[in-house]
Design a protein around this motif. Structure first.
Motif, short mmCIF file in Angstrom:
data_model
loop_
_atom_site.label_atom_id
_atom_site.label_comp_id
_atom_site.label_asym_id
_atom_site.label_seq_id
_atom_site.Cartn_x
_atom_site.Cartn_y
_atom_site.Cartn_z
N THR A 547 0.83 -1.20 0.00
CA THR A 547 0.00 0.00 0.00
C THR A 547 0.88 1.25 0.00
O THR A 547 2.07 1.21 0.32
CB THR A 547 -0.92 0.00 1.23
N GLU A 548 0.25 2.38 -0.37
CA GLU A 548 0.99 3.64 -0.38
C GLU A 548 1.44 4.02 1.02
O GLU A 548 2.53 4.57 1.21
CB GLU A 548 0.13 4.76 -0.97
N GLU A 550 2.15 1.87 3.40
CA GLU A 550 3.24 0.96 3.75
C GLU A 550 4.53 1.38 3.08
O GLU A 550 5.61 1.33 3.69
CB GLU A 550 2.86 -0.47 3.36
#
Length: 601
Positions: A547-548, A550
């Motif tokens: 994810t962005e 993460e």
């Protein structure tokens, strides 16, 4: 309402609108008040971010610009002067101190031109331009070809630095043609291969790739810039670890322990003398530390405390090893384009040098982000990076025309100095560029600094390169370090950036595709630490699902917006005087290297 910083700083106009809170509502028109300029930033650590004394758009007094610019000159001196000294033997001028002094003057002169060009119309960040080690590997590969072997043996080198030779052979037409023909071959290779850098910048291809670059690609790239230089720092420090440790202690003393100590100084203003407090130690920590250790070496050399034989430990700490370079250097030498003759071009040389251009481009992109972070500017936008890479290509062409034997790139050690001195002013680096041009003309002045002992330079490298590595690690604050995905990418990319170049250096000649030019490209790329680390970080971060949040992309962008509100917005990257013209005509919105390009996205 944002502060019109560019109009006030670059054009000298009066301040308009509401003052940016990052500057503490202080006026910058007219002559700055020294006490206010220094004391005010120190009381606003939370707003100023990196605790800067002078931010990107600030204008220190002229005498401080000269002193701080001279400090940057000193910091870059070791790296810039190393280029002609390394190339001296393959260019067949190992014993020709006159030719070496001319090369030294030329490379400093061109570095000053490129620094002014980069800070004025390039990225406009406080980045010093100088010779790059990325070009040395292909240069040595080109000069190692049988056709460029030196015609006669010159004798063995007695020390790590060619300037330790005390014989200066007289110049004649034959000897000059021997090394000038080799120089012209290198000039032609750099001249043509640098066109690639210009195309990458002006076409916007670099900016397109940057959309997919996040902290996990930037962190190992910047980190490896510092870590990869540990061998050079160790070699120079190993000449005398005591002197190297003294240099480190002095720099730490001035930059950290005495950073909050203000020195009383006197200034004449409003027809009377005034006493004000000034953070002298913080501003000139690197210069004081290096000069202090240099002075100790000078005294120990006078009293013959250091050994006098080159094969004994501690000999490299003497300050009288390279005195012959000062004697043989001319008082004045004005470099000019084509001073060695018309450059020659060959396909093999151009292809080999292309690898150096690619490695230098990757290294510079990492430097832009590191410099922006240390000088309190927002992350550089796409148009600034495109323009910066293109201007570096123009700088390499200028270096090829003047005949430095090398290209130009951003200097990491000077970027690290921004974090130590807390001075990120663009004007300081422009002053440093002017000093490099002026002092490059005075040959003997530059030759004096050749006498700086290697252990002193090594101690300075220990601090500076460690600072660069730490700046790279600091980008991980936006990344979820509890994620095994991120830890894998970071660990593998960093470790590979250390392992692969070491293996290739330990196994020379292992690559044999049957095409020498292709072999040179492969060797240069796989022996460049920051290229390996950045490449693996870039590929893995964009291919492994995450994810962005993460990956840290969202946090990085949010931090960029926050910094643009608290410090300065992206207008600090605009080209002065011409910004209104670019916004008036819509055709400029389609040029990816102009500030108006950002309005199209």
């Amino acid at each position: 309402m944002r502060l019109t910083t560019e109009e006030r700083v670059e054009m000298g106009l009066k301040q308009q609108g509401t003052v940016n809170p990052a500057f503490g509502d202080k006026e910058h028109d007219g002559a700055p008040q020294l006490a206010a300029d220094v004391a005010q930033p120190q009381t606003e650590d939370l707003d100023r971010g990196p605790d800067l004394v002078y931010a990107l758009n600030d204008r220190p007094p002229w005498y401080l610009c000269i002193l701080l610019g001279f400090q940057h000159y000193i910091l870059a001196f070791g790296g810039i002067i190393a280029v002609p000294l390394i190339l001296a033997e393959p260019l067949c001028i190992k014993d020709n101190n006159v030719a070496k002094s001319q090369l030294i003057s030329t490379i400093f002169f061109v570095s000053g031109l490129c620094t002014i060009l980069q800070t004025a119309v390039g990225t406009r960040l406080p980045i010093l331009q100088g010779g790059t080690f990325s070009f040395i590997t292909p240069t040595l590969a080109i000069l190692a070809l049988p056709k460029w072997q030196c015609p006669a043996p010159k004798g063995s080198v007695t020390g790590p630095t060619p300037l330790q030779n005390t014989t200066g052979l007289p110049d004649n037409d034959n000897s000059d043609e021997v090394w000038m023909s080799r120089m012209r071959e290198i000039q032609g290779a750099i001249l043509v291969s640098s066109l690639l850098q210009i195309v990458l910048g002006f076409s916007g291809l670099v900016g397109l790739v940057l959309k997919y670059i996040g902290p996990l690609a930037i962190a190992p790239t910047i980190n490896l810039i510092g870590l990869s230089l540990f061998i050079e720092a160790g070699k120079k420090s190993g000449g005398h670890w005591g002197i190297a440790a003294l240099t480190v202690c002095l720099i730490l003393l001035f930059s950290q322990y005495l950073s909050k100590v203000n020195v009383p100084m006197i200034a004449y203003k409003d027809k009377k003398w005034k006493v004000f407090q000034y953070p002298l130690f913080k501003l000139f920590s690197a210069l004081f530390g290096m000069c202090g250790a240099w002075l100790v070496c000078f005294l120990l050399t006078i009293f013959d405390v250091f050994p006098t034989k080159s094969d004994q430990y501690g000999f490299s700490a003497r300050t009288d090893i390279s005195l012959d370079a000062v004697t043989n250097s001319p008082w004045f030498h004005v470099p000019y384009p084509g001073q060695w003759g018309m450059p020659t071009v060959s396909v093999s040389s151009v292809l080999g040098m292309t690898a150096g251009v690619l490695a230098s481009t990757m290294e510079s992109i990492g430097d832009y982000y590191a410099c922006a972070r240390l000088c309190g500017a927002p992350p550089p936008p796409t148009h600034a990076i495109n323009r910066g890479i293109a201007v570096e290509g123009i700088g390499c062409i200028l270096a090829a025309l003047w005949g430095t034997g090398n290209g130009t790139t951003s200097y990491s050690q000077n970027i690290a100095a921004l974090g130590i001195t807390k001075v990120g002013s663009r004007l300081v680096l422009q002053t440093a560029g002017i000093l490099m041009i002026i002092l490059g003309i005075f040959g003997k002045f530059g030759a004096v600094f050749i006498t700086i002992p290697d252990p002193v330079i090594g101690g300075m490298f220990l601090v500076m390169f460690g600072m660069i590595a730490a700046v790279g690690i600091s980008n991980l604050q936006y990344v979820d370090l509890n994620s095994s995905r991120n830890l894998l990418i970071l660990g593998f990319s960093t470790f590979s950036g250390l392992v692969l170049p070491t293996w290739f250096h330990s196994n020379p000649g292992i690559i044999d595709t049957g095409i020498k030019e292709l072999d040179q490209v492969i060797v240069v790329l796989f022996t460049t630490h920051m290229f390996i680390g950045g490449f693996f970080g870039f590929v893995l971060d964009n291919t492994i699902p995450g994810t962005e949040k993460e990956r840290g992309i969202k946090s990085w962008q949010d931090e960029a917006q926050q910094e643009s509100k608290n410090l300065c917005d992206e207008s600090c990257y605009d080209i002065p005087y011409l910004n209104s013209v670019f916004k008036r005509f819509k055709c400029f919105q389609y040029l990816p290297f102009l500030p108006s390009y950002k309005t199209r996205r």
